[in-house]
Design an enzyme around this catalytic site. Structure first.
Site, PDB file in Angstrom:
ATOM      1  N   ARG A 159       0.817  -1.223   0.000  1.00  0.00           N
ATOM      2  CA  ARG A 159       0.000   0.000   0.000  1.00  0.00           C
ATOM      3  C   ARG A 159       0.846   1.266   0.000  1.00  0.00           C
ATOM      4  O   ARG A 159       0.463   2.274   0.607  1.00  0.00           O
ATOM      5  CB  ARG A 159      -0.965   0.035   1.186  1.00  0.00           C
ATOM      6  N   ARG A 192      -3.453   6.712   0.072  1.00  0.00           N
ATOM      7  CA  ARG A 192      -3.876   7.911   0.794  1.00  0.00           C
ATOM      8  C   ARG A 192      -2.835   8.567   1.672  1.00  0.00           C
ATOM      9  O   ARG A 192      -3.032   9.695   2.097  1.00  0.00           O
ATOM     10  CB  ARG A 192      -5.129   7.600   1.617  1.00  0.00           C
ATOM     11  N   ARG A 214      -6.760  11.642  -7.133  1.00  0.00           N
ATOM     12  CA  ARG A 214      -7.982  10.880  -6.880  1.00  0.00           C
ATOM     13  C   ARG A 214      -9.179  11.745  -6.475  1.00  0.00           C
ATOM     14  O   ARG A 214     -10.280  11.222  -6.289  1.00  0.00           O
ATOM     15  CB  ARG A 214      -7.725   9.834  -5.782  1.00  0.00           C
ATOM     16  N   ASP A 216      -6.780  -3.086  -7.595  1.00  0.00           N
ATOM     17  CA  ASP A 216      -7.374  -3.635  -6.373  1.00  0.00           C
ATOM     18  C   ASP A 216      -7.694  -5.105  -6.612  1.00  0.00           C
ATOM     19  O   ASP A 216      -7.898  -5.515  -7.762  1.00  0.00           O
ATOM     20  CB  ASP A 216      -8.641  -2.874  -5.972  1.00  0.00           C
ATOM     21  N   TYR A 230     -15.166 -11.811   0.273  1.00  0.00           N
ATOM     22  CA  TYR A 230     -15.895 -10.613  -0.173  1.00  0.00           C
ATOM     23  C   TYR A 230     -17.157 -10.977  -0.956  1.00  0.00           C
ATOM     24  O   TYR A 230     -18.213 -10.368  -0.787  1.00  0.00           O
ATOM     25  CB  TYR A 230     -14.986  -9.712  -1.026  1.00  0.00           C
TER      26      TYR A 230
HETATM   27  O1  CP3 Z   1       0.289   0.319  -3.221  1.00  0.00           O
HETATM   28  C1  CP3 Z   1      -0.309  -0.780  -3.286  1.00  0.00           C
HETATM   29  O2  CP3 Z   1      -0.176  -1.664  -2.417  1.00  0.00           O
HETATM   30  C2  CP3 Z   1      -1.096  -1.104  -4.548  1.00  0.00           C
HETATM   31  C3  CP3 Z   1      -2.467  -0.949  -4.521  1.00  0.00           C
HETATM   32  C4  CP3 Z   1      -3.440  -1.854  -3.778  1.00  0.00           C
HETATM   33  C5  CP3 Z   1      -4.735  -1.386  -3.449  1.00  0.00           C
HETATM   34  N1  CP3 Z   1      -5.453  -2.423  -2.955  1.00  0.00           N
HETATM   35  C6  CP3 Z   1      -5.203  -0.022  -3.666  1.00  0.00           C
HETATM   36  C7  CP3 Z   1      -6.312   0.484  -2.847  1.00  0.00           C
HETATM   37  C8  CP3 Z   1      -3.389  -3.199  -3.413  1.00  0.00           C
HETATM   38  C9  CP3 Z   1      -2.233  -4.164  -3.498  1.00  0.00           C
HETATM   39  C10 CP3 Z   1      -4.678  -3.542  -2.895  1.00  0.00           C
HETATM   40  C11 CP3 Z   1      -5.050  -4.908  -2.467  1.00  0.00           C
HETATM   41  C12 CP3 Z   1      -6.230  -5.084  -1.612  1.00  0.00           C
HETATM   42  N2  CP3 Z   1      -7.450  -4.495  -1.711  1.00  0.00           N
HETATM   43  C13 CP3 Z   1      -6.295  -6.034  -0.572  1.00  0.00           C
HETATM   44  C14 CP3 Z   1      -5.192  -6.959  -0.175  1.00  0.00           C
HETATM   45  C15 CP3 Z   1      -4.145  -6.260   0.591  1.00  0.00           C
HETATM   46  C16 CP3 Z   1      -4.467  -5.925   2.003  1.00  0.00           C
HETATM   47  O3  CP3 Z   1      -4.505  -4.737   2.328  1.00  0.00           O
HETATM   48  O4  CP3 Z   1      -4.658  -6.864   2.784  1.00  0.00           O
HETATM   49  C17 CP3 Z   1      -7.588  -5.962  -0.007  1.00  0.00           C
HETATM   50  C18 CP3 Z   1      -8.112  -6.760   1.153  1.00  0.00           C
HETATM   51  C19 CP3 Z   1      -8.307  -4.988  -0.759  1.00  0.00           C
HETATM   52  C20 CP3 Z   1      -9.719  -4.595  -0.565  1.00  0.00           C
HETATM   53  C21 CP3 Z   1      -9.799  -3.150  -0.264  1.00  0.00           C
HETATM   54  N3  CP3 Z   1      -9.683  -2.156  -1.216  1.00  0.00           N
HETATM   55  C22 CP3 Z   1      -9.930  -2.523   1.015  1.00  0.00           C
HETATM   56  C23 CP3 Z   1     -10.099  -3.253   2.324  1.00  0.00           C
HETATM   57  C24 CP3 Z   1      -9.891  -1.139   0.800  1.00  0.00           C
HETATM   58  C25 CP3 Z   1      -9.914  -0.036   1.839  1.00  0.00           C
HETATM   59  C26 CP3 Z   1     -11.202   0.701   1.903  1.00  0.00           C
HETATM   60  C27 CP3 Z   1     -11.038   2.012   2.636  1.00  0.00           C
HETATM   61  O5  CP3 Z   1     -11.376   3.050   2.067  1.00  0.00           O
HETATM   62  O6  CP3 Z   1     -10.587   2.003   3.803  1.00  0.00           O
HETATM   63  C28 CP3 Z   1      -9.733  -0.939  -0.590  1.00  0.00           C
HETATM   64  C29 CP3 Z   1      -9.622   0.347  -1.294  1.00  0.00           C
HETATM   65  C30 CP3 Z   1      -8.267   0.671  -1.790  1.00  0.00           C
HETATM   66  N4  CP3 Z   1      -7.462  -0.169  -2.516  1.00  0.00           N
HETATM   67  C31 CP3 Z   1      -7.602   1.921  -1.660  1.00  0.00           C
HETATM   68  C32 CP3 Z   1      -6.389   1.816  -2.323  1.00  0.00           C
HETATM   69  C33 CP3 Z   1      -5.333   2.870  -2.527  1.00  0.00           C
HETATM   70  C34 CP3 Z   1      -8.179   3.129  -0.946  1.00  0.00           C
HETATM   71  C35 CP3 Z   1      -9.229   3.754  -1.828  1.00  0.00           C
HETATM   72  C36 CP3 Z   1      -9.154   5.251  -1.909  1.00  0.00           C
HETATM   73  O7  CP3 Z   1      -8.058   5.830  -1.904  1.00  0.00           O
HETATM   74  O8  CP3 Z   1     -10.234   5.860  -2.071  1.00  0.00           O
END
Ligand code: CP3
Length: 322
Positions: A5, A9, A18, A54, A129
């Site tokens: 990650r 953010r 974004r 994602d 999910y």
């Molecule tokens: O930099 C990186 O690691 C690459 C990008 C990445 C994202 N999601 C971007 C993202 C990666 C590798 C993921 C994988 C992902 N997504 C996982 C597995 C990794 C982990 O964290 O265990 C999971 C479980 C998800 C599902 C998911 N997507 C969640 C739980 C969330 C958070 C929701 C929130 O707003 O709190 C997301 C959204 C997400 N994926 C964001 C990003 C940058 C945030 C969205 C935003 O910025 O509006």
């Protein structure tokens, strides 16, 4: 070293691009994917980029109605819990992910010698999910299906494994030079359940990827009791969260695998001396492993000070310079 990650953010430049673009739209625009993937590489000087996308992107690409809600995570409109629901899960076909192929191509050109890590969600985490309809603490519907309807579970996991492989193949064939399979929620399972209900599908994915000869990383959270099995599933590198010290993880994983990890992401809110001390400890324990990729024990928390990540990157480089 890199950070799970690392794009996202914690970076003001991310929040800026974004501002008016929903998450899943950002994941389908090659220009934005490339820019957001590059941001932490430029800012922190990490050793690898991770593709911005994602885990639910390939599910959307095969037609599942879902969204990523800010502050919540993936939400599925119509959860899959029976045989007719399963029929909605078709394979990823060439042409389903053109924005992925295009963005990986652009990135490989821009990154030069810096590797691009592709990734996907593993079948268990995706199943959770899809079955729960969103993030879940106890995974009760998922476990009910897994324990109560083994044939349906098998079919669901096969279909998800094929979709996961399709997403990874698209990234590797376009030029990604390593992959990470995120089984974020698999720590909810006992070792026995993992062995019988999850391992066969993840190990099929790693087996199918072998022909590409790219390093394969496997990561989950809360997986202390599963580390040996995560290694058995066939990855080259096992990701470790912050709960198990790396020298102990070496013992649990066994020979033939490198480790990745494992600074608690919350440490980055403590004073620098604490971060530096814990980092030295991790690097020293990591020397027991056959290879060590420095990382956090899970993703960067959104309110992390990005300067802390830059400083930590420089510090790890300095401590490991020969
Ligand atoms: O930099 C990186 O690691 C690459 C990008 C990445 C994202 N999601 C971007 C993202 C990666 C590798 C993921 C994988 C992902 N997504 C996982 C597995 C990794 C982990 O964290 O265990 C999971 C479980 C998800 C599902 C998911 N997507 C969640 C739980 C969330 C958070 C929701 C929130 O707003 O709190 C997301 C959204 C997400 N994926 C964001 C990003 C940058 C945030 C969205 C935003 O910025 O509006």
């Amino acid at each position: 070293m890199w950070f799970m990650r690392q794009a996202g953010r914690s970076l003001p430049e991310y929040r800026q691009v974004r501002a008016d673009v929903p998450m899943l739209e950002a994941c389908s625009r090659p220009d934005l994917i490339t820019e957001i993937t590059m941001q932490p590489v430029r800012r922190h000087g990490v050793d690898a980029a991770i593709f911005f996308s994602d885990i639910v992107v390939p599910l959307r690409a095969v037609g599942i109605d879902l969204d990523i809600k800010p502050g919540v995570g993936p939400v599925v409109a119509d959860p899959i819990r029976d045989a007719p629901g399963l029929k909605r899960l078709r394979d990823v076909e060439p042409g389903d992910l053109p924005y992925v192929t295009e963005a990986v191509g652009q990135l490989v050109g821009e990154l030069g010698d810096t590797p691009l890590i592709g990734f996907a969600g593993a079948p268990f985490t995706l199943a959770s999910y899809l079955i729960e309809g969103g993030p879940s603490k106890n995974h009760e519907h998922t476990k009910a299906l897994m324990y109560g309807e083994p044939e349906l579970w098998d079919e669901l996991m096969r279909r998800l494994a094929a979709i996961t492989l399709g997403f990874l193949r698209a990234q590797v064939e376009a030029g990604a030079s390593a992959v990470q399979l995120f089984d974020s929620w698999v720590g909810a399972l006992s070792a026995e359940d993992y062995r019988s209900c999850v391992l066969p599908y993840t190990s099929w994915i790693f087996g199918q990827l072998a022909e590409y000869e790219v390093p394969r990383i496997h990561f989950g959270v809360g997986t202390g009791e599963l580390l040996g099995l995560l290694g058995e599933a066939g990855a080259d590198v096992v990701g470790v969260d912050w709960r198990v010290p790396l020298d102990e993880a070496v013992r649990r994983v066994g020979p033939g695998r490198a480790l990745q990890g494992n600074l608690d992401p919350a440490t980055l809110f403590a004073p620098w001396e604490v971060v530096a001390g814990r980092t030295r400890d991790i690097l020293s324990r990591g020397r027991a492993a056959e290879g060590h990729v420095f990382n956090l024990g899970h993703g960067v928390l959104p309110s992390t000070d990005p300067d802390m990540l830059t400083r930590l990157t420089a510090y790890v480089h300095e401590q490991t310079a020969r």
